[in-house]
Design an enzyme around this catalytic site. Structure first.
Site: not given
Ligand code: IPM
Ligand code: MN
Length: 352
Positions: A132, A182, A216, A240, A244
């Protein structure tokens, strides 16, 4: 003690879940002052900016920032994120993105046979650089020869500070830390990461067992053996994605909480649910407010209100385990506000 909190409800369901977060925090603690800022994609449509020029100096005056969600289909995602959330994370050196991944009682995980006893992980995500970094560009726009580059940046300083934070959390918990990279395919950045983390471990955290796992393999292990994972440290993008996956394992993205921390407290930290603005369900009053409320508990803890933070977390568990007030994606029929009210009631501070 008074705590001043800047509130950015933002976009979509952010505006529906934030009021519930505020309701619960006010029930659990006294002396909270909230001030709301109307920034986000609707503000962009009026002004051409996600937030005003002086937004960062304004936010700098608060003890914490409480954010709902940022992003809406009318504004390209890279514009909305780079106009609001990402500059806040970077400018305020919120270099830790702390994300608890815990199964709640009464909520079914999609992992068969897994529940609160098996899933209790703590992700420490690097939050200022890595994939990022924002370094890159495009040339020969629109031509067949068009090129795009996006260069991940990894610095020893940033790796070491986030790793130190993760080692400290591991020391408080099981004394086990997994570092995710990785470094088989990427020869430079993740190899540096591995070296810095291992070096810090050897020098200062000999009591913590460090395990190096490729991203992975980590994705597979979170599904197959979540019970073997406690504290995890990873780069911005990898953590990130894995968080999720963690939210899915918890049973809903609507449950997942996060704290963007400046551990030195030189700048305000930001607290937000992991989910986004969810245009598909926005405006219906059915979004799950638990991720936001849980993020609010992390906010209270960061401000030193440990007792109230614990009470909010217990209230969330009481409401999910009781099962009467669950939103639709968890199989219930409660509205966003009904879930917020139930948790607020369970979180009320005892009379002194
Ligand atoms: C999160 C979100 C953000 C990220 C996006 C919206 C830029 O997915 O906070 O996890 O990737 O950091
Ligand atoms: Mn996210």
């Amino acid at each position: 003690m008074t705590h001043r909190i800047a509130v950015i409800p933002g976009d979509g369901v952010g505006r529906e879940v934030i009021p519930e977060g505020i309701r619960v925090l006010n029930a659990a603690a006294s002396g909270l002052e909230f001030e709301e800022f109307p920034w986000g994609c609707a503000y962009y449509e009026k002004t051409g900016r996600m937030m005003p020029d002086d937004a960062l100096p304004i936010l700098a005056r608060y003890d914490a920032i409480y954010l709902g969600a940022c992003g809406w289909p009318t504004v390209p995602d890279h514009v909305s994120l780079w106009g609001l959330l990402l500059p806040i994370r970077k400018t305020f050196e919120q270099y830790v993105n702390l994300r608890p991944v815990r199964c709640l009682p009464g909520v079914k995980s999609p992992l068969a046979g897994r529940g609160p006893a098996d899933v209790d992980m703590l992700f420490v995500r690097e939050n200022t650089e890595g994939e990022y970094s924002g370094t890159g560009g495009r040339v020969h726009s629109g031509h067949a020869t068009e090129v795009a580059v996006e260069v991940p940046i990894f610095t020893r300083t940033a790796i070491e500070r986030v790793a130190r934070y993760a080692f400290e959390r591991a020391r408080e918990r099981s004394r086990r830390l997994v570092s995710v990279t990785k470094s088989n395919a990427s020869r430079y950045t993740y190899v540096l990461w591995d070296e810095v983390v291992a070096g810090l471990g050897a020098a200062e955290f000999a009591d913590v067992t460090l395990e190096r796992v490729h991203v992975d393999a980590m994705a597979a292990r979170m599904v197959m053996r979540p019970d073997t994972i406690d504290v995890v440290v990873g780069s911005n993008l990898f953590a990130d994605i894995l968080t999720d996956l963690g939210a899915a394992i918890q049973g809903s993205l609507g449950l997942a909480a996060s704290a963007n921390l400046n551990p030195e407290r030189e700048h305000p930290s930001l607290f937000e649910p992991v989910h986004g603005s969810a245009p598909d369900i926005a405006g219906k009053g059915i979004a799950n407010p638990i991720g936001t409320i849980w993020s609010g508990a992390l906010l209270l803890r960061h401000l030193g209100e440990e007792e109230a933070a614990g009470r909010v977390e217990k209230a969330i568990e009481a409401v999910t385990s009781e099962g009467e007030f669950l939103t639709a994606e968890l199989g219930g029929s409660a509205s966003t506000a009904e879930v917020g009210q139930a948790i607020a009631q369970a979180a009320v501070s005892p009379p002194t």
